[in-house]
Design a protein around this motif. Structure first.
Motif, PDB file in Angstrom:
ATOM      1  N   SER A 146     107.611 -72.967  64.845  1.00 59.89           N
ATOM      2  CA  SER A 146     108.741 -73.344  65.696  1.00 59.89           C
ATOM      3  C   SER A 146     108.232 -74.427  66.627  1.00 59.89           C
ATOM      4  O   SER A 146     107.135 -74.308  67.179  1.00 59.89           O
ATOM      5  N   ALA A 205     109.079 -76.885  69.954  1.00 62.92           N
ATOM      6  CA  ALA A 205     109.905 -77.068  71.154  1.00 62.92           C
ATOM      7  C   ALA A 205     110.400 -78.507  71.236  1.00 62.92           C
ATOM      8  O   ALA A 205     109.923 -79.395  70.520  1.00 62.92           O
ATOM      9  N   SER A 206     111.315 -78.753  72.141  1.00 65.45           N
ATOM     10  CA  SER A 206     111.892 -80.092  72.282  1.00 65.45           C
ATOM     11  C   SER A 206     110.858 -81.126  72.720  1.00 65.45           C
ATOM     12  O   SER A 206     111.051 -82.315  72.500  1.00 65.45           O
ATOM     13  N   THR A 264     105.437 -73.688  69.361  1.00 57.90           N
ATOM     14  CA  THR A 264     105.562 -72.500  70.201  1.00 57.90           C
ATOM     15  C   THR A 264     105.264 -71.209  69.455  1.00 57.90           C
ATOM     16  O   THR A 264     104.975 -70.196  70.083  1.00 57.90           O
ATOM     17  N   PRO A 314     115.055 -77.784  69.815  1.00 62.96           N
ATOM     18  CA  PRO A 314     113.942 -77.122  69.134  1.00 62.96           C
ATOM     19  C   PRO A 314     114.193 -77.079  67.626  1.00 62.96           C
ATOM     20  O   PRO A 314     115.346 -77.070  67.179  1.00 62.96           O
TER      21      PRO A 314
END
Length: 73
Positions: free
Chosen positions: A15, A17-18, A23, A63
């Protein structure tokens, strides 16, 4: 970088993050193969390496998730 004398591949689901930081990272049996994919130690090291990755992202992006494949020969 992850090194191994065992052959195969390890798929790690991530995953992102922006800001481009990873993450979460988890081993995915689908997409993994060989002795490297069967080794809990190599899978753990690949997860740790994936958590250190950074991706370039456009400002304001949401995300995202994807898969990193580690190939061992």
């Amino acid at each position: 970088s992850v090194r191994s004398t065992q052959a195969g591949r390890v798929a790690i689901r991530v995953s992102v993050a922006s800001d481009g930081s990873v993450t979460s990272a988890s081993y995915q049996g689908a997409g993994s193969s060989g002795n490297a994919g069967a080794s809990p130690e190599i899978r753990r090291r690949c997860e740790q390496a994936a958590l250190k990755c950074r991706f370039s992202r456009k400002e304001g992006s949401r995300p995202a998730s994807g898969t990193i494949i580690f190939n061992f020969r």
